[in-house]
Motif scaffolding. Structure first.
Motif, mmCIF file in Angstrom:
data_model
loop_
_atom_site.group_PDB
_atom_site.id
_atom_site.type_symbol
_atom_site.label_atom_id
_atom_site.label_comp_id
_atom_site.label_asym_id
_atom_site.label_seq_id
_atom_site.Cartn_x
_atom_site.Cartn_y
_atom_site.Cartn_z
ATOM 1 N N UNK A 56 -44.681 -9.330 -25.512
ATOM 2 C CA UNK A 56 -45.307 -9.201 -24.192
ATOM 3 C C UNK A 56 -44.247 -8.985 -23.114
ATOM 4 N N UNK A 57 -43.226 -9.840 -23.087
ATOM 5 C CA UNK A 57 -42.200 -9.727 -22.058
ATOM 6 C C UNK A 57 -41.414 -8.429 -22.197
ATOM 7 N N UNK A 58 -41.177 -7.991 -23.422
ATOM 8 C CA UNK A 58 -40.482 -6.723 -23.645
ATOM 9 C C UNK A 58 -41.313 -5.559 -23.114
ATOM 10 N N UNK A 60 -43.732 -5.611 -20.822
ATOM 11 C CA UNK A 60 -43.809 -5.665 -19.361
ATOM 12 C C UNK A 60 -42.497 -5.223 -18.729
ATOM 13 N N UNK A 61 -41.384 -5.632 -19.318
ATOM 14 C CA UNK A 61 -40.078 -5.226 -18.800
ATOM 15 C C UNK A 61 -39.946 -3.705 -18.827
ATOM 16 N N UNK A 62 -40.298 -3.103 -19.948
ATOM 17 C CA UNK A 62 -40.185 -1.641 -20.071
ATOM 18 C C UNK A 62 -41.082 -0.913 -19.079
ATOM 19 N N UNK A 63 -42.269 -1.449 -18.819
ATOM 20 C CA UNK A 63 -43.190 -0.825 -17.854
ATOM 21 C C UNK A 63 -42.611 -0.822 -16.445
ATOM 22 N N UNK A 64 -41.934 -1.900 -16.087
ATOM 23 C CA UNK A 64 -41.510 -2.074 -14.700
ATOM 24 C C UNK A 64 -40.068 -1.681 -14.403
ATOM 25 N N UNK A 65 -39.212 -1.699 -15.401
ATOM 26 C CA UNK A 65 -37.782 -1.506 -15.171
ATOM 27 C C UNK A 65 -37.449 -0.135 -14.591
ATOM 28 N N UNK A 66 -38.195 0.874 -14.958
ATOM 29 C CA UNK A 66 -37.859 2.229 -14.523
ATOM 30 C C UNK A 66 -38.569 2.651 -13.233
ATOM 31 N N UNK A 67 -39.420 1.802 -12.689
ATOM 32 C CA UNK A 67 -40.158 2.154 -11.466
ATOM 33 C C UNK A 67 -39.233 2.151 -10.263
ATOM 34 N N UNK A 68 -39.540 3.028 -9.334
ATOM 35 C CA UNK A 68 -38.748 3.141 -8.115
ATOM 36 C C UNK A 68 -39.356 2.252 -7.033
ATOM 37 N N UNK A 77 -36.884 -7.930 -13.808
ATOM 38 C CA UNK A 77 -35.768 -8.860 -14.023
ATOM 39 C C UNK A 77 -36.277 -10.203 -14.538
ATOM 40 N N UNK A 78 -37.420 -10.672 -14.014
ATOM 41 C CA UNK A 78 -37.989 -11.933 -14.491
ATOM 42 C C UNK A 78 -38.435 -11.814 -15.949
ATOM 43 N N UNK A 79 -39.064 -10.690 -16.279
ATOM 44 C CA UNK A 79 -39.477 -10.468 -17.665
ATOM 45 C C UNK A 79 -38.249 -10.381 -18.586
ATOM 46 N N UNK A 80 -37.193 -9.766 -18.073
ATOM 47 C CA UNK A 80 -35.972 -9.645 -18.879
ATOM 48 C C UNK A 80 -35.361 -11.016 -19.158
ATOM 49 N N UNK A 81 -35.399 -11.900 -18.179
ATOM 50 C CA UNK A 81 -34.888 -13.261 -18.371
ATOM 51 C C UNK A 81 -35.670 -13.958 -19.479
ATOM 52 N N UNK A 82 -36.998 -13.878 -19.417
ATOM 53 C CA UNK A 82 -37.831 -14.519 -20.436
ATOM 54 C C UNK A 82 -37.566 -13.926 -21.815
ATOM 55 N N UNK A 83 -37.487 -12.603 -21.871
ATOM 56 C CA UNK A 83 -37.243 -11.900 -23.132
ATOM 57 C C UNK A 83 -35.895 -12.331 -23.728
ATOM 58 N N UNK A 84 -34.864 -12.351 -22.898
ATOM 59 C CA UNK A 84 -33.535 -12.720 -23.375
ATOM 60 C C UNK A 84 -33.455 -14.196 -23.738
ATOM 61 N N UNK A 85 -34.170 -15.054 -23.023
ATOM 62 C CA UNK A 85 -34.173 -16.482 -23.357
ATOM 63 C C UNK A 85 -34.764 -16.701 -24.742
ATOM 64 N N UNK A 86 -35.837 -15.990 -25.038
ATOM 65 C CA UNK A 86 -36.438 -16.097 -26.369
ATOM 66 C C UNK A 86 -35.454 -15.604 -27.418
#
Length: 99
Positions: A56-58, A60-68, A77-86
């Motif tokens: 889920x976090x991965x 969501x991160x991919x959906x939002x990371x490339x948006x301008x 960035x918040x999703x990336x933190x959760x993803x990396x913590x896991x």
């Protein structure tokens, strides 16, 4: 007499009117390498749920990371933190012999 950190937090919560928070004290989670589960706050989070959260976090991160959009990048960035913590939790629990 010294007051412990946890007691201080609960006292502050109570003084702010969060009485229900007093009934369930937070306990830090423990990751069990053998079962791949997390034990936290009196319940078990299974490996399947952990994998679903990571996916889920991965996603969501991919959906939002490339948006301008600054707000979208902040959320990414918040999703990336959760993803990396896991990832860090699971990778730190891997047995040295690869089992």
């Amino acid at each position: 007499m010294t007051i412990g950190r946890e007691d201080l937090i609960h006292s502050l919560a109570k003084s702010m009117g969060v009485g229900e928070a007093q009934k369930s004290k937070y306990t830090s989670g423990k990751y069990n390498v053998d079962s791949g589960t997390i034990f936290t706050n009196g319940h078990v989070i299974t490996r399947v749920t952990i994998d679903q959260a990571k996916q889920y976090f991965t996603t969501q991160y991919r959906k939002l990371a490339s948006k301008d959009d600054e707000g979208a990048r902040d959320m990414a960035a918040l999703y990336e933190v959760a993803m990396e913590a896991i990832n860090m939790m699971v990778e730190s629990g891997v047995k040295p012999d690869g089992q």
